[in-house]
Design a protein around this motif. Sequence first.
Motif, PDB file in Angstrom:
ATOM      1  N   MET A  25       0.813  -1.215   0.000  1.00 22.87           N
ATOM      2  CA  MET A  25       0.000   0.000   0.000  1.00 22.87           C
ATOM      3  C   MET A  25       0.846   1.264   0.000  1.00 22.87           C
ATOM      4  N   LEU A  37      -5.146   6.164   1.144  1.00 20.70           N
ATOM      5  CA  LEU A  37      -5.278   4.836   1.744  1.00 20.70           C
ATOM      6  C   LEU A  37      -6.321   4.880   2.849  1.00 20.70           C
ATOM      7  N   ALA A  45      -6.187  -3.720  -0.219  1.00 24.05           N
ATOM      8  CA  ALA A  45      -6.241  -2.319   0.188  1.00 24.05           C
ATOM      9  C   ALA A  45      -7.568  -1.707  -0.226  1.00 24.05           C
ATOM     10  N   ILE A  47      -8.889   1.902  -1.137  1.00 27.76           N
ATOM     11  CA  ILE A  47      -8.316   3.199  -1.482  1.00 27.76           C
ATOM     12  C   ILE A  47      -9.400   4.126  -2.026  1.00 27.76           C
TER      13      ILE A  47
END
Length: 87
Positions: A25, A37, A45, A47
Amino acid sequence: MKIRKYVSVLPPFDVVEAVQFNGDMYELAVLIPDVELLSGMDGIATIRMNDCTMKVYAGDYIVMHDKGSFALDSETMSILYEKGGEE
């Protein structure tokens, strides 16, 4: 990770930039400053980019286009886009 150009195999044959997410990330945040993030863990992740929230997994592509950004899995990416795009 590296940002590369891809061209759509479908009309209007748009040229986009994409990066294949490797699960890191922080490397993604350095590579693409517009990425915010939200959360993450082992290769996954969440995002936010250009007012779009998406979940990306290791191996997925983040596609950046002038009309917006989106995530695609590697199989879909290989069907819709091919490397290139230099005009």
